[in-house]
Design a protein around this motif. Structure first.
Motif, PDB file in Angstrom:
ATOM      1  N   LYS A 244      58.459  13.189  -3.631  1.00 36.41           N
ATOM      2  CA  LYS A 244      59.771  13.713  -3.242  1.00 36.41           C
ATOM      3  C   LYS A 244      60.754  12.577  -3.024  1.00 36.41           C
ATOM      4  N   GLN A 245      60.281  11.486  -2.445  1.00 38.68           N
ATOM      5  CA  GLN A 245      61.135  10.319  -2.201  1.00 38.68           C
ATOM      6  C   GLN A 245      61.633   9.720  -3.515  1.00 38.68           C
ATOM      7  N   VAL A 246      60.755   9.666  -4.504  1.00 39.92           N
ATOM      8  CA  VAL A 246      61.134   9.128  -5.819  1.00 39.92           C
ATOM      9  C   VAL A 246      62.126  10.068  -6.500  1.00 39.92           C
ATOM     10  N   ALA A 247      61.891  11.379  -6.377  1.00 38.62           N
ATOM     11  CA  ALA A 247      62.796  12.357  -6.984  1.00 38.62           C
ATOM     12  C   ALA A 247      64.204  12.224  -6.416  1.00 38.62           C
ATOM     13  N   ILE A 248      64.308  12.042  -5.115  1.00 38.10           N
ATOM     14  CA  ILE A 248      65.616  11.871  -4.470  1.00 38.10           C
ATOM     15  C   ILE A 248      66.307  10.624  -5.018  1.00 38.10           C
ATOM     16  N   GLN A 249      65.531   9.566  -5.218  1.00 36.78           N
ATOM     17  CA  GLN A 249      66.077   8.314  -5.744  1.00 36.78           C
ATOM     18  C   GLN A 249      66.746   8.521  -7.096  1.00 36.78           C
ATOM     19  N   PHE A 250      66.194   9.415  -7.924  1.00 35.40           N
ATOM     20  CA  PHE A 250      66.749   9.656  -9.258  1.00 35.40           C
ATOM     21  C   PHE A 250      67.684  10.862  -9.308  1.00 35.40           C
ATOM     22  N   GLY A 251      67.870  11.518  -8.194  1.00 33.18           N
ATOM     23  CA  GLY A 251      68.790  12.636  -8.154  1.00 33.18           C
ATOM     24  C   GLY A 251      68.311  13.862  -8.900  1.00 33.18           C
ATOM     25  N   VAL A 252      66.989  14.082  -8.910  1.00 34.71           N
ATOM     26  CA  VAL A 252      66.427  15.268  -9.560  1.00 34.71           C
ATOM     27  C   VAL A 252      65.521  15.983  -8.561  1.00 34.71           C
ATOM     28  N   SER A 253      65.166  17.218  -8.876  1.00 29.86           N
ATOM     29  CA  SER A 253      64.263  17.947  -7.993  1.00 29.86           C
ATOM     30  C   SER A 253      62.847  17.423  -8.151  1.00 29.86           C
ATOM     31  N   GLU A 254      62.042  17.644  -7.129  1.00 28.81           N
ATOM     32  CA  GLU A 254      60.636  17.223  -7.183  1.00 28.81           C
ATOM     33  C   GLU A 254      59.914  17.918  -8.335  1.00 28.81           C
ATOM     34  N   THR A 255      60.207  19.193  -8.537  1.00 31.52           N
ATOM     35  CA  THR A 255      59.580  19.946  -9.630  1.00 31.52           C
ATOM     36  C   THR A 255      59.944  19.364 -10.981  1.00 31.52           C
ATOM     37  N   SER A 256      61.228  19.015 -11.168  1.00 30.78           N
ATOM     38  CA  SER A 256      61.667  18.438 -12.439  1.00 30.78           C
ATOM     39  C   SER A 256      60.966  17.115 -12.705  1.00 30.78           C
ATOM     40  N   LEU A 257      60.884  16.264 -11.685  1.00 30.48           N
ATOM     41  CA  LEU A 257      60.227  14.966 -11.862  1.00 30.48           C
ATOM     42  C   LEU A 257      58.760  15.152 -12.234  1.00 30.48           C
ATOM     43  N   LYS A 258      58.091  16.077 -11.579  1.00 27.85           N
ATOM     44  CA  LYS A 258      56.685  16.333 -11.900  1.00 27.85           C
ATOM     45  C   LYS A 258      56.537  16.821 -13.340  1.00 27.85           C
ATOM     46  N   ASN A 259      57.465  17.654 -13.798  1.00 24.65           N
ATOM     47  CA  ASN A 259      57.410  18.153 -15.175  1.00 24.65           C
ATOM     48  C   ASN A 259      57.653  17.035 -16.183  1.00 24.65           C
ATOM     49  N   TYR A 260      58.628  16.170 -15.913  1.00 23.71           N
ATOM     50  CA  TYR A 260      58.884  15.041 -16.808  1.00 23.71           C
ATOM     51  C   TYR A 260      57.668  14.130 -16.873  1.00 23.71           C
ATOM     52  N   PHE A 261      57.089  13.864 -15.718  1.00 20.59           N
ATOM     53  CA  PHE A 261      55.935  12.963 -15.640  1.00 20.59           C
ATOM     54  C   PHE A 261      54.765  13.528 -16.440  1.00 20.59           C
TER      55      PHE A 261
END
Length: 326
Positions: free
Chosen positions: A239-256
């Motif tokens: 969640k901390q990394v997602a905030i850093q990139f300005g995206v939702s936690e769900t979106s970051l997990k999907n991209y990853f």
């Protein structure tokens, strides 16, 4: 095609510690890096048709083509194992995993990227002249209408992605064996067999519903991976990394997951375990120190996860490796 291969060769020589072995119909490139030894073997098997084997143990290889190239061969790519990223002409990204293949008229210009630092794969490059009179005699002998490849696979779009069916997979496995025991005769034979299946419309593999990723989505995933793995002692909340990139936690997990083929937690666990194996093999560090270096505050928990992953505890693994060296 020759200009393209010359460009590929030049890029490898400039960018990496490369050894070259040239044969009558082949060029073999061996690249040594801190991540491992990678091999690219290029065979000219028919007029205007090149077969390339990738045996990769690295995160990336130099780009194959110059950015301003106008040469666009048709290519067939098959993933034997690992994972490969492909950048298409429309600047979208796709990923092939084990047993996936794609047929494309879009050509990647950037470096080849392998998210898991491992890739075994086969590529066929078809020069446009391959479909001309140059191979008509061969086509007649094998009763193959080469030109139908483009009609079958490019009716709606420029890249076709599917999971190989059993018959195609078996042919491709035989073609891979021809790399392990090089034989130009069997390479040609298995390529004709592959073309036979690809041209049989009754057996065309069902196209996958594939996710295409944008450059920004891919860059977010890659930068997140670097942040999360920079120090394995740290457990950084996603969640901390997602905030850093300005995206939702769900979106970051999907991209990853799209780029690396695994959930973040699974990816980090596997990386910690592979790092532990390396430290157990290459150092004499106490197991408690190894556990600490990869982010486990309790040695017992580290041993439990290691045992679940490799069916032996860390001490047994170290002893087994020491026996192999003796």
């Amino acid at each position: 095609m020759e200009k393209m291969l010359d460009q590929m060769l030049e890029n490898y020589l400039v960018a990496s510690n490369t050894q070259i072995e040239k044969g009558p119909n082949s060029i073999k490139l061996t690249m040594d890096s801190s991540e491992g030894i990678s091999k690219t073997s290029i065979y000219t098997v028919l007029p205007y048709l090149h077969l390339i084997y990738f045996d990769i143990h690295a995160r990336s290889l130099p780009g194959e083509l110059a950015e301003n190239t106008i040469f666009h061969p048709m290519q067939f790519n098959y993933c034997i194992g690992g994972r490969i990223e492909m950048l298409l002409d429309d600047h979208s990204y796709i990923y092939l995993k084990e047993n996936d293949f794609c047929i494309s008229r879009q050509t990647s210009h950037n470096e080849s990227y392998f998210p898991t630092k491992y890739y075994h794969g086969i590529t066929l490059y078809f020069d446009p002249d391959f479909f001309s009179e140059a191979n008509q005699d061969i086509a007649k002998i094998f009763a193959l209408e080469f030109s139908h490849l483009q009609e079958i696979y490019f009716e709606k779009k420029e890249t076709y992605i599917a999971e190989a069916g059993n018959e195609v997979r078996l042919v491709l496995e035989k073609l891979w064996q021809a790399y392990e025991m090089p034989s130009l005769f069997y390479m040609k034979l298995h390529i004709f067999e592959l073309l036979h299946f690809l041209l049989d419309e009754k057996n065309v593999c069902h196209e996958k519903a594939c996710t295409f990723y944008t450059n920004i989505q891919v860059e977010i995933a890659k930068k997140a991976e670097r942040i999360l793995t920079a120090d394995l002692k740290q457990h950084i909340p996603i969640k901390q990394v997602a905030i850093q990139f300005g995206v939702s936690e769900t979106s970051l997990k999907n991209y990853f997951r799209g780029v690396y083929g695994k959930n973040v937690s699974d990816y980090l666990r596997d990386l910690r375990m592979s790092t532990a194996k390396k430290l157990l093999t290459e150092t004499k560090l106490p197991i408690s120190e190894i556990a600490s270096q990869i982010g486990y505050t309790k040695q017992g928990k580290f041993a439990e996860v290691f045992r679940h992953q490799f069916q032996m505890n860390p001490l047994e693994y170290r002893r087994a490796k020491n026996l192999e060296k003796a």
